[in-house]
Design a protein around this motif. Structure first.
Motif, PDB file in Angstrom:
ATOM      1  N   THR A 211       0.889  -1.277  -0.143  1.00 49.97           N
ATOM      2  CA  THR A 211      -0.262   0.343  -0.154  1.00 49.97           C
ATOM      3  C   THR A 211       0.555   1.223  -0.275  1.00 49.97           C
ATOM      4  N   ASP A 212       1.980   0.984   0.461  1.00 52.01           N
ATOM      5  CA  ASP A 212       3.515   1.779   0.297  1.00 52.01           C
ATOM      6  C   ASP A 212       3.806   1.972  -0.916  1.00 52.01           C
ATOM      7  N   ASN A 213       3.583   1.473  -1.235  1.00 51.30           N
ATOM      8  CA  ASN A 213       4.243   1.122  -3.315  1.00 51.30           C
ATOM      9  C   ASN A 213       5.435   0.929  -2.948  1.00 51.30           C
ATOM     10  N   ILE A 214       5.712  -0.080  -2.167  1.00 48.64           N
ATOM     11  CA  ILE A 214       7.205  -0.535  -1.723  1.00 48.64           C
ATOM     12  C   ILE A 214       6.960  -1.562  -2.128  1.00 48.64           C
ATOM     13  N   PRO A 215       7.997  -2.233  -3.227  1.00 54.05           N
ATOM     14  CA  PRO A 215       8.208  -3.555  -3.633  1.00 54.05           C
ATOM     15  C   PRO A 215       7.751  -4.832  -2.376  1.00 54.05           C
ATOM     16  N   THR A 216       7.414  -5.624  -2.514  1.00 48.50           N
ATOM     17  CA  THR A 216       6.852  -6.998  -2.151  1.00 48.50           C
ATOM     18  C   THR A 216       7.807  -8.316  -1.967  1.00 48.50           C
ATOM     19  N   GLY A 217       8.648  -8.200  -3.636  1.00 49.52           N
ATOM     20  CA  GLY A 217       9.577  -8.955  -3.468  1.00 49.52           C
ATOM     21  C   GLY A 217       9.078  -9.531  -4.717  1.00 49.52           C
ATOM     22  N   ARG A 218       8.026 -10.097  -4.802  1.00 51.73           N
ATOM     23  CA  ARG A 218       7.774 -10.801  -5.962  1.00 51.73           C
ATOM     24  C   ARG A 218       7.038  -9.531  -7.252  1.00 51.73           C
ATOM     25  N   PHE A 219       6.381 -11.087  -7.696  1.00 52.37           N
ATOM     26  CA  PHE A 219       6.149  -9.786  -9.681  1.00 52.37           C
ATOM     27  C   PHE A 219       4.412 -10.454  -9.512  1.00 52.37           C
ATOM     28  N   ILE A 220       3.643 -10.203 -10.571  1.00 52.26           N
ATOM     29  CA  ILE A 220       2.480 -10.463 -10.906  1.00 52.26           C
ATOM     30  C   ILE A 220       2.508 -10.761 -12.289  1.00 52.26           C
ATOM     31  N   ASP A 221       1.679 -11.898 -12.801  1.00 55.75           N
ATOM     32  CA  ASP A 221       1.812 -11.835 -14.105  1.00 55.75           C
ATOM     33  C   ASP A 221       1.074 -11.245 -14.982  1.00 55.75           C
ATOM     34  N   LEU A 222       1.371 -10.562 -16.150  1.00 55.79           N
ATOM     35  CA  LEU A 222       0.382  -9.791 -17.017  1.00 55.79           C
ATOM     36  C   LEU A 222      -1.048 -10.303 -17.137  1.00 55.79           C
ATOM     37  N   LYS A 223      -1.022 -11.230 -17.754  1.00 54.62           N
ATOM     38  CA  LYS A 223      -2.210 -12.257 -18.494  1.00 54.62           C
ATOM     39  C   LYS A 223      -3.568 -11.470 -17.167  1.00 54.62           C
ATOM     40  N   ASN A 224      -4.362 -11.367 -18.830  1.00 56.34           N
ATOM     41  CA  ASN A 224      -5.707 -10.918 -17.695  1.00 56.34           C
ATOM     42  C   ASN A 224      -5.178  -9.518 -16.553  1.00 56.34           C
ATOM     43  N   HIS A 225      -4.370  -8.812 -16.977  1.00 55.08           N
ATOM     44  CA  HIS A 225      -4.100  -7.506 -16.102  1.00 55.08           C
ATOM     45  C   HIS A 225      -4.988  -6.564 -16.336  1.00 55.08           C
ATOM     46  N   PRO A 226      -5.530  -5.744 -15.604  1.00 56.63           N
ATOM     47  CA  PRO A 226      -5.626  -4.536 -16.677  1.00 56.63           C
ATOM     48  C   PRO A 226      -4.666  -3.530 -17.152  1.00 56.63           C
ATOM     49  N   PHE A 227      -3.430  -3.891 -16.373  1.00 56.24           N
ATOM     50  CA  PHE A 227      -2.182  -3.029 -16.783  1.00 56.24           C
ATOM     51  C   PHE A 227      -1.088  -3.801 -17.549  1.00 56.24           C
ATOM     52  N   ASP A 228      -2.037  -4.315 -18.336  1.00 53.01           N
ATOM     53  CA  ASP A 228      -1.517  -5.560 -19.739  1.00 53.01           C
ATOM     54  C   ASP A 228      -2.112  -5.123 -20.693  1.00 53.01           C
ATOM     55  N   PHE A 229      -0.287  -3.918 -21.626  1.00 52.35           N
ATOM     56  CA  PHE A 229      -0.929  -3.126 -22.618  1.00 52.35           C
ATOM     57  C   PHE A 229       0.549  -3.790 -23.422  1.00 52.35           C
TER      58      PHE A 229
END
Length: 337
Positions: A211-229
């Motif tokens: 919530t503070d925009n600090i990386p957790t160390g993990r990654f999010i797959d962009l498939k079917n994600h709103p930020f898939d550009f």
């Protein structure tokens, strides 16, 4: 080639290098923050469009850093672009505490990063592919970073209509580094809006943050994600996200203006692109030419390492060792389509 030029002038107390390529593209680079003040592109109809946001005077640039959320218009950001959690990192078994200028975290170099420094113009090339090189020497322990860090940034305006930004740095002690360029681009002109421009980002993953925009160390797959550009779509109304670059030295992102049929490709050797639209600084200070900027006035493509990389062993290393050379290159290529 007769129109190719480089010359240094003073604009409202800022030393400014003006570069013009053979196609009439022109940039202004200020010594304050090594900032890109303007990027003017001739359109097929004979008009010129300035595609980056900025201010008219050094006083306004300085005033902007007093805002709750400084815009960093066109500036070189360092020593570390992005956030570092709680302003803490450990290097060679020693912990360093940075200034917490973003809530409890350190952002974009701390209280007074490279964006607020007076850089020195050390070289200009007025021949083919005109360029300017600026230098800043950061003393050891400035903002509590170890090592004296000597940085050179070169802006080149190529005959292929590329804005090339190259960074070189060396240090007297092991340190951490993450430099970036913070222009807000708008291919319709700096007084317009990016809401109808198309964004493409060639990425399969983004850096997950809390919530503070600090990386957790993990990654999010962009498939079917709103930020898939991966397929172009309209610019988001708000984004503050680091995308994992799939292939360095290839087109990693692009912006397209249907209004001007103008496209900008972003090519970098860095592992990430931080894309930013938004901010709460707008509506406070007028931009250049008395422009009333707003949260959709521009979009940033901050090519860089991942935020908080010194605190995540699975992220690319941000350590620059004594005797080694830091090199970062990003190309913003413009073309009419």
């Amino acid at each position: 080639m007769d129109n190719v030029s480089t010359n240094t002038i003073t604009i409202k107390d800022m030393e400014c290098s003006v570069l013009t390529n053979e196609n009439g593209f022109q940039i202004n680079v200020f010594n304050y923050g090594a900032s890109l003040g303007s990027l003017k592109i001739p359109l097929p109809n004979g008009e010129k469009v300035d595609v980056v946001l900025g201010f008219d005077s050094v006083d306004t640039y300085k005033e902007s850093f007093g805002l709750n959320s400084p815009p960093y218009f066109g500036a070189i950001v360092g020593r570390y672009a992005g956030r570092i959690s709680k302003g803490l990192f450990t290097l060679n078994d020693q912990q360093y505490k940075l200034y917490p200028n973003n809530n409890k975290n350190s952002l974009h170099g701390g209280k007074e990063g490279f964006s607020q420094k007076e850089w020195t113009i050390v070289a200009e090339n007025s021949g083919k592919n005109p360029s300017v090189t600026l230098e800043y020497s950061s003393p050891s322990n400035e903002e509590n970073y170890p090592g004296e860090l000597d940085v050179k940034v070169t802006y080149t305006l190529s005959e292929q209509n590329e804005l090339i930004v190259e960074y070189n740095a060396k240090t007297t002690e092991d340190t951490i580094i993450n430099l970036t360029h913070h222009s807000y681009f708008n291919l319709d002109g700096h007084q317009g809006s990016v809401e109808n421009q198309e964004l493409m980002i060639a990425s399969e993953k983004l850096v997950e943050t809390d919530t503070d925009n600090i990386p957790t160390g993990r990654f999010i797959d962009l498939k079917n994600h709103p930020f898939d550009f991966n397929l172009p779509k309209k610019c988001p109304t708000s984004i503050d996200t680091t995308f994992v670059v799939v292939a360095t030295d290839a087109v990693s992102a692009s912006l397209y203006s249907p209004k001007n049929n103008l496209k900008m490709d972003v090519i970098t050797n860095q592992p990430g692109i931080h894309v930013y639209v938004g901010g709460n600084c707008f509506g406070t200070l007028k931009g250049k030419g008395n422009a009333a900027y707003h949260h959709l006035s521009g979009i940033c493509f901050e090519t860089q390492n991942y935020p908080d990389a010194p605190n995540h062993i699975n992220f690319p290393s941000a350590i620059l060792k004594k005797g080694e050379q830091y090199y970062h290159k990003t190309i913003y290529k413009f073309q009419f389509v």
